[in-house]
Design an enzyme around this catalytic site. Structure first.
Site, mmCIF file in Angstrom:
data_model
loop_
_atom_site.group_PDB
_atom_site.id
_atom_site.type_symbol
_atom_site.label_atom_id
_atom_site.label_comp_id
_atom_site.label_asym_id
_atom_site.label_seq_id
_atom_site.Cartn_x
_atom_site.Cartn_y
_atom_site.Cartn_z
ATOM 1 N N GLY A 232 0.736 -1.277 0.137
ATOM 2 C CA GLY A 232 -0.158 0.029 -0.164
ATOM 3 C C GLY A 232 0.910 1.388 0.000
ATOM 4 C CB SER A 233 2.145 3.484 -1.950
ATOM 5 O OG SER A 233 2.906 2.422 -1.720
ATOM 6 C CG ASN A 234 -0.295 8.071 0.594
ATOM 7 O OD1 ASN A 234 0.426 8.774 0.631
ATOM 8 N ND2 ASN A 234 -0.723 7.315 1.832
ATOM 9 C CB SER A 254 7.207 4.065 -0.302
ATOM 10 O OG SER A 254 8.004 4.140 0.815
#
Length: 389
Positions: A232-234, A254
């Site tokens: 999962g990241s944004n 990250s």
């Protein structure tokens, strides 16, 4: 008796970062300058030397990490780590990342393949030199195998393709086992009218409200879930209209699990046509993640888009091997066996089953159920390397 690493072992394993070296594979010459933080600043007058030196410098600092990622991608980590690596090895064997990586390399451009070959030559040049190997090899009493071009594609897979939306779906399945499908679906309602979609950008979902009650009800019957990994990241950007400088700001988060050494390797590459400074993945050329050149900055994070599907398969033995139930008809599944060697523990044979949905990553013929993963990045070769380059 557990083998120990002493302070002297660690000092003896430090790479020589000061001497001039003559290496086969260098076209002209290249300079690697390490700053006070140990970050390599690499300057060359051609791309081949530039990426050769990146491979060499990365191997100096991170060879065991690269090798560990390679072995676990190949489903061979148990050879080094013992039974602790078996669970992950079984998953990786079933996902056949070796085949996937070779397909990606085959569809890459000549320029990309040349870049990767130069990097590979740099890695192998370090291993062929008289430099001491990392101290971890003393612990495992092993030596690294020769690096091949497709290994650079492979080690990227464990950081990206091995993650994905299937992790969240497995979590939902486990939740449904605990609290029931209806309650689980209320917590994660699925796509609702008006929800923003990833593709096409900015579009809104206009179909019927979707939830996973029926699917989760089926998944409750599936055998033990997979061991999950972090993911999962944004990423986000702010317009220059909202900043003091008037320039846009970009950031990437990250969400990587903490590791020693870090998952990223900072590097500065300066060639005749470009220079970049940022974060690479050890074993992979370029600096694809949080980086900048003379003109722009960028971040690459795990998007979290729903690109993977899980299928609950009914399985049974047949005279020819294995079959799975599809729309009321029993179809033949691809069936192979592989042997996983375990450090100090002999070996273990696993059965690999593949349906038209994808490989069975959980379950077995004996249980009568299996969980197949369908991943577009695991079929035909994809040209992501071209885009990154």
């Amino acid at each position: 008796m557990t083998k120990q690493i002493t302070e002297d072992d660690l000092k003896a394993a430090l790479p020589d970062v000061e001497s001039e070296q003559k290496l086969r594979g260098i076209v002209s010459e290249v300079t690697i300058y390490r700053d006070r933080w140990g970050i390599p600043h690499i300057t060359a007058d051609n791309e081949s030397d530039l990426f050769f030196a990146q491979g060499f410098a990365t191997a100096q600092d991170r060879l065991f990490q690269m090798d560990h990622d390679r072995m676990r991608c190949l489903g061979r980590s148990a050879e080094h780590l013992g039974v602790i690596g078996l669970t992950q090895d079984k998953l990786m064997r079933r996902r056949s990342l070796e085949i996937v990586s070779k397909r990606d390399l085959e569809v890459s451009t000549v320029e990309v393949r040349a870049m990767i070959s130069a990097y590979t030559n740099g890695v192998n040049a370090f291993m062929s030199s008289n430099a001491p190997l990392p101290a971890e090899y003393n612990l495992t009493e092993t030596k690294p195998e020769k690096w091949e071009d497709w290994h650079s594609v492979l080690v990227y897979k464990v950081r990206n393709t091995a993650e994905g939306s299937f992790q969240a779906k497995l979590w939902l399945a486990k939740l449904a086992q605990e609290i029931g499908p209806e309650r689980a679906a209320n917590i994660s309602p699925g796509s609702q009218p008006g929800a923003l979609m990833t593709v096409p950008p900015g579009a809104e979902y206009s179909g019927p409200a979707l939830n996973a009650i029926e699917e989760l009800s089926d998944v409750v019957n599936v055998t033990a879930p997979l061991r999950e990994t972090d993911g999962g990241s944004n990423g986000w950007a702010i317009s220059g209209d909202r900043t003091v400088s008037g320039l846009p700001l970009i950031a990437g988060d990250s969400h990587r699990g903490l590791e020693v050494p870090n998952v990223y390797y900072q590097v500065h590459l300066k060639g005749p046509d470009f220079q970049i400074l940022g974060y690479s993945i050890p074993g992979v050329p370029m600096a694809m993640h949080f980086a900048h050149n003379d003109h722009v900055g960028w971040g690459m994070t795990h998007g979290g888009a729903d690109t993977q599907d899980l299928f609950v398969e009914r399985l049974r033995c047949s005279s020819g091997g294995a079959e799975y139930l599809y729309k009321g008809e029993w179809l033949e599944a691809a069936l192979t066996t592989e042997e996983i060697f375990v450090r100090d523990g002999g070996s273990q044979e696993i059965t690999i089953i593949q349906t038209h949905h994808g490989p069975i990553i959980s379950g077995s013929l004996d249980s009568g159920y299996g969980l197949a993963i369908s991943d577009p990045g695991s079929g035909v070769g994809t040209e992501w390397l071209n885009a990154a380059y």
